[in-house]
Design a protein around this motif. Structure first.
Motif, mmCIF file in Angstrom:
data_model
loop_
_atom_site.group_PDB
_atom_site.id
_atom_site.type_symbol
_atom_site.label_atom_id
_atom_site.label_comp_id
_atom_site.label_asym_id
_atom_site.label_seq_id
_atom_site.Cartn_x
_atom_site.Cartn_y
_atom_site.Cartn_z
ATOM 1 N N PHE A 79 55.565 70.175 29.061
ATOM 2 C CA PHE A 79 54.819 69.220 29.867
ATOM 3 C C PHE A 79 55.079 69.406 31.363
ATOM 4 N N PRO A 83 48.932 70.295 35.458
ATOM 5 C CA PRO A 83 47.497 70.277 35.160
ATOM 6 C C PRO A 83 46.698 70.997 36.252
ATOM 7 N N LEU A 104 50.207 77.712 26.993
ATOM 8 C CA LEU A 104 50.152 76.281 27.265
ATOM 9 C C LEU A 104 49.048 76.025 28.282
ATOM 10 N N ALA A 106 46.901 72.704 30.475
ATOM 11 C CA ALA A 106 46.661 71.298 30.797
ATOM 12 C C ALA A 106 45.406 71.209 31.669
ATOM 13 N N LYS A 129 47.142 66.533 23.457
ATOM 14 C CA LYS A 129 46.605 65.364 24.151
ATOM 15 C C LYS A 129 45.152 65.629 24.498
ATOM 16 N N ASN A 165 43.317 63.931 31.018
ATOM 17 C CA ASN A 165 44.655 63.996 30.427
ATOM 18 C C ASN A 165 44.608 64.825 29.149
ATOM 19 N N ARG A 167 46.402 68.223 26.933
ATOM 20 C CA ARG A 167 47.482 69.190 26.719
ATOM 21 C C ARG A 167 47.145 70.011 25.477
ATOM 22 N N GLY A 325 56.365 68.100 23.593
ATOM 23 C CA GLY A 325 55.941 69.123 24.543
ATOM 24 C C GLY A 325 56.948 70.220 24.762
#
Length: 395
Positions: A79, A83, A104, A106, A129, A165, A167, A325
């Motif tokens: 996490f 983003p 990964l 975002a 997410k 938002n 993920r 995460g």
């Protein structure tokens, strides 16, 4: 996925004349894999799917390697990946070998001004997410928390997100991704002992069809380059298709765990496979019910594979100081197991609420520079017992 699907309008026999209301022909395309030997789909297009107007730009997205021969266990704090607005720019490769890449992402915004196609790899996107719609040239799929989205190589797609938002945990596979063969009969049907069945698979049911000409940008990934290609017709011009090669969704919440009197090995959690790696789903389940059972996993040596565990939600019984995460990497060649105290804590517990995705690769994974930005360099020492507390004054 080895079962048949049909959507939209198709002729009664393949490779025959299929005409529009004005008498002109629709354009047939075989969308196949492994030459003419793998799974395939026949699709029918309003316009020729071959109309390239220009190749505008090319740039590399090859991951930069920090450690190519790694034997250190790592914890990556997923996490901490920041983003970004653009879907493709948000994708950060953290682990990679010649068979797969673990990514990964975002992303904040939907893909609105381009389409995307990965020509080298199937993509398995786990939605940690976010909610939204996967839009493809073979139909659309709504997605939500806990969904796996299986996008075969060559699918042209967009991601539409409901909010900023989001993920995603993404596996790019240069080998086709299938359901585990031990859960299928020789016809391809999932068997009674499988932890999921065809009813759990969500296939596209909504087909967008546009008969439009103009300039349509498709960003194509090929050999770690993004190549921007402009086509003369809208990529979503399919009026119907049938076959076995198409995107689908499966929710981790529909995986039915297999349990036993004593601790079950990781293969009972297997959800997908290739000939180069496997993917497992750890879901809430009852613990082992032998009166002397130890629910925590036993120490084991990764002699032939690297183990990657992506922690999604819940209480991760075998680990200390692990949060949603996080990613643990336990490389081949060294043993690993529960953290100090975890075995003792597990005794007497009757169930777990953990949710995690595991990837076991048969070739070593290289650690990228993006991974090192979010890495806990002391994780490999976390199995050391803490030194005893100094005696209190007066003892």
């Amino acid at each position: 996925m080895p079962f048949y699907h049909k959507l939209g309008n198709i002729p009664p026999k393949r490779h025959t004349q299929f005409r529009k209301p004005d008498g002109s022909l629709y354009y047939e395309q075989l969308f196949g894999t492994i030459g003419f030997d793998g799974m395939s789909t026949n699709s029918y297009h309003e316009q020729r799917p071959t109309q390239v107007k220009g190749i505008e730009k090319r740039y590399s997205v090859a991951p930069k390697i920090a450690q190519s021969n790694n034997i250190q266990s790592y914890r990556l704090k997923g996490f901490q990946v920041k983003p970004e607005n653009d879907y493709l720019e948000s994708r950060k490769t953290v682990l990679v070998n010649s068979d797969c890449a673990i990514v990964l992402a975002a992303p904040k915004l939907s893909t609105t001004n381009y389409f995307y196609k990965n020509t080298d790899a199937d993509e398995l996107i786990f939605v940690h997410k976010g909610t939204g719609k996967l839009r493809t040239h073979l139909g659309n799929l709504d997605f939500k928390y806990g969904d796996y989205l299986l996008i075969p190589r060559g699918i042209i797609y967009k991601m539409d997100f409901d909010t900023e938002n989001n993920r995603l945990f993404i596996i790019e596979s240069r080998r086709p991704i299938y359901t585990p063969k031990r859960y299928r009969n020789w016809f391809g049907q999932l068997l009674e002992h499988s932890p999921f069945c065809e009813r759990d698979i969500r296939r596209p049911q909504e087909l967008e069809t546009y008969n439009a000409s103009g300039d349509f940008l498709i960003k194509v990934k090929k050999q770690d380059d993004i190549i921007e290609m402009t086509y003369a017709s809208h990529p979503f011009d399919v009026i119907g298709y049938d076959g076995y090669n198409y995107p689908y969704a499966f929710s981790i919440h529909d995986f039915e765990p297999i349990t036993g009197r004593i601790h079950q090995p990781p293969p009972v959690h297997q959800t997908f496979e290739t000939d180069a790696f496997v993917v497992c789903s750890f879901v809430p389940r009852l613990y082992d019910y032998h009166p002397q059972s130890i629910p925590a996993p036993y120490n084991h040596s990764n002699i032939d594979s690297d183990e990657v565990l992506y922690y999604v939600d819940g209480d991760f019984m075998s680990r200390n100081d692990v949060e949603a995460g996080h990613i643990s990497l336990h490389p081949a060649g060294i043993p690993h197991g529960p953290h100090p105290g975890a075995t003792e804590r597990s005794i007497g517990k009757t169930k777990t609420d953990e949710l995690a995705v595991m990837v076991d690769t048969f070739k070593p994974l290289m650690v990228t520079e993006e991974a090192m930005k979010i890495a806990d360099n002391s994780y490999h020492k976390s199995w050391l017992k803490p030194p005893p507390a100094p005696p209190k004054e007066g003892d």
